[in-house]
Design an enzyme around this catalytic site. Structure first.
Site, PDB file in Angstrom:
ATOM      1  N   ARG A   1       0.865  -1.183   0.000  1.00 52.97           N
ATOM      2  CA  ARG A   1       0.000   0.000   0.000  1.00 52.97           C
ATOM      3  C   ARG A   1       0.900   1.230   0.000  1.00 52.97           C
ATOM      4  NH1 ARG A   1       2.454   2.022   3.694  1.00 52.97           N
ATOM      5  NH2 ARG A   1       0.918   3.676   3.637  1.00 52.97           N
TER       6      ARG A   1
ATOM      7  N   ASP B   1      -2.222  10.877  -2.201  1.00 50.16           N
ATOM      8  CA  ASP B   1      -2.616   9.806  -3.128  1.00 50.16           C
ATOM      9  C   ASP B   1      -3.029  10.361  -4.488  1.00 50.16           C
ATOM     10  OD1 ASP B   1      -3.009   8.578  -0.314  1.00 50.16           O
ATOM     11  OD2 ASP B   1      -2.925   6.901  -1.724  1.00 50.16           O
TER      12      ASP B   1
ATOM     13  N   ASN C   1      -5.585  12.423   0.552  1.00 55.70           N
ATOM     14  CA  ASN C   1      -4.636  11.615   1.333  1.00 55.70           C
ATOM     15  C   ASN C   1      -5.430  10.863   2.403  1.00 55.70           C
ATOM     16  OD1 ASN C   1      -1.878  10.792   1.890  1.00 55.70           O
ATOM     17  ND2 ASN C   1      -2.056  11.972   3.777  1.00 55.70           N
ATOM     18  N   LYS C   2      -4.732  10.103   3.185  1.00 55.36           N
ATOM     19  CA  LYS C   2      -5.340   9.237   4.198  1.00 55.36           C
ATOM     20  C   LYS C   2      -6.367   9.973   5.058  1.00 55.36           C
ATOM     21  CE  LYS C   2      -4.943   5.778   4.618  1.00 55.36           C
ATOM     22  NZ  LYS C   2      -5.965   4.899   3.972  1.00 55.36           N
TER      23      LYS C   2
HETATM   24  O1  MRU Z   1      -4.465   3.257   2.345  1.00 57.83           O
HETATM   25  P1  MRU Z   1      -2.993   3.485   2.158  1.00 57.83           P
HETATM   26  O2  MRU Z   1      -2.169   2.957   3.289  1.00 57.83           O
HETATM   27  O3  MRU Z   1      -2.516   3.017   0.807  1.00 57.83           O
HETATM   28  O4  MRU Z   1      -2.855   5.078   2.183  1.00 57.83           O
HETATM   29  C1  MRU Z   1      -1.584   5.642   2.063  1.00 57.83           C
HETATM   30  C2  MRU Z   1      -1.584   7.107   2.180  1.00 57.83           C
HETATM   31  O5  MRU Z   1      -2.592   7.744   2.312  1.00 57.83           O
HETATM   32  C3  MRU Z   1      -0.264   7.794   2.016  1.00 57.83           C
HETATM   33  O6  MRU Z   1      -0.221   8.971   2.769  1.00 57.83           O
HETATM   34  C4  MRU Z   1      -0.063   8.157   0.530  1.00 57.83           C
HETATM   35  O7  MRU Z   1      -0.279   7.034  -0.267  1.00 57.83           O
HETATM   36  C5  MRU Z   1       1.300   8.677   0.267  1.00 57.83           C
HETATM   37  S1  MRU Z   1       2.518   7.375   0.384  1.00 57.83           S
HETATM   38  C6  MRU Z   1       4.014   8.054  -0.035  1.00 57.83           C
END
Ligand code: MRU
Length: 345
Positions: free
Chosen positions: A59, A235, A245-246
């Site tokens: 991920r 993202d 983002n998350k």
């Molecule tokens: O659901 P995930 O763990 O894939 O989410 C990841 C994130 O939101 C990160 O902050 C984003 O992908 C940047 S990773 C360099």
């Protein structure tokens, strides 16, 4: 396998690696099991890579794109249908645009008549370039931090989420190497605990002074003057700078604005989606409610309650002090800044 491991280490120059490529297969460090166990998952088809992305064995936006590129190579080497491999990978997760970006690069090679060999070289290039870009992001970002910086970060944006080094956590790594970081505060990042499980693991391994906090503690630390900067990854960044983002990122940005703390986003150029005008058009993944209702396999929520589990949110450009990418620092954040730094105007 071991010789492939060392040759890739030489290529990327990083210690923590989320994946190892060897002809005919992709080994993924299973992030569902960290930090309790270091287990590798072997993927021998594009469909297996897609399932690993969907189930979050791998991920983080850049890592997803790189894994997908190798998924294409596996099926090309096995003589399987290109379009079918591409489709299954594209459908694995909706929000991170790096997946589309990396598969777009692979498609370009395929459409130009590239066979398995050239596709493999392209996937390797995507991996190595990602690490180079992260190091540039690290340099640009470190320069934004004061001496003795106390940094708050969210989710996991480190080596595990990329080809190596990391984006937001890459800035922390670079700034720490320069002696600028006093302490990093990592949010737990409920419900999947990317912060508690993965960021904490990376920070401890690197010996960077770090403290885990509950997601809900961030505003209180800001109010107590304990945070100098917030740095997060992305993202997908829309053409106007709005950033997905998350989940919880937007809340952190609101709190940072309230306390006049700079809020920075770090991402490589492959995270920008110039076909998406603003954050309102970014598809936001919703995952199953079970991720909220259970913790470590145990039901924690009251029986009968319903759960809503959007796993990303959108932070408006106006709340972002700067976006750091490998081409430079976008500040102020907006359409013209994005175009200027990406070299489009
Ligand atoms: O659901 P995930 O763990 O894939 O989410 C990841 C994130 O939101 C990160 O902050 C984003 O992908 C940047 S990773 C360099």
């Amino acid at each position: 396998m071991s010789s492939d491991t060392s040759s890739q280490s030489l290529a990327t120059g990083t210690t923590v690696q989320p994946m190892i490529w060897s002809s005919g297969g992709l080994r993924l460090l299973d992030q569902r099991r960290l930090p309790q166990a270091t287990e590798w998952l072997d993927c021998n088809s594009a469909a297996a890579v897609a399932e690993a992305i969907r189930s979050m064995a791998v991920r983080g936006a850049p890592a997803i794109g790189i894994a997908a590129a190798f998924g294409i190579v596996i099926d090309a080497q096995a003589g399987r249908d290109y379009a079918a491999a591409e489709t299954v990978l594209l459908q694995s997760r909706p929000t991170a645009v790096n997946l589309h970006w990396a598969l777009g690069r692979m498609r370009g090679v395929f459409d130009a008549g590239g066979g398995a060999g050239r596709l493999e070289a392209e996937a390797q290039a995507i991996l190595v370039e990602d690490v180079t870009q992260n190091r540039r992001i690290g340099e640009f970002g470190a320069a934004l931090l004061p001496q003795g910086a106390r940094v708050l970060t969210h989710c996991n944006t480190g080596a595990l989420a990329t080809g190596g080094h990391g984006t937001a956590l890459g800035i922390v790594r670079s700034a720490h190497a320069e002696g600028r970081v006093e302490r990093v505060y990592a949010t737990e990042t409920r419900p999947w605990l990317q912060g508690a499980r993965l960021t904490a693991w990376e920070l401890v391994q690197e010996g960077i002074p770090s403290t885990l906090i509950a997601d809900g503690a961030a505003a209180s630390l800001m109010a107590r003057g304990m945070i100098d900067a917030v740095i997060v990854g992305a993202d997908r960044i829309a053409a106007n700078g709005d950033t997905a983002n998350k989940i919880g990122t937007y809340m952190l940005a609101c709190c940072a604005a309230r306390h006049e703390i700079p809020f920075y986003v770090a991402a490589p150029s492959g995270t920008f989606d110039l076909n998406t005008d603003s954050g309102a058009q970014i598809p936001i993944e919703e995952r199953v409610g079970e991720e909220l209702l259970h913790l470590a396999g145990q039901r924690t929520a009251a029986i009968g309650i319903e759960a809503l589990n959007p796993v990303f949110d959108v932070t408006p450009a106006a709340l972002i002090a700067a976006i750091v990418c490998e081409k430079g620092v976008i500040r102020p954040v907006g359409r013209s800044g994005v175009e200027r730094v990406l070299g489009l105007s």
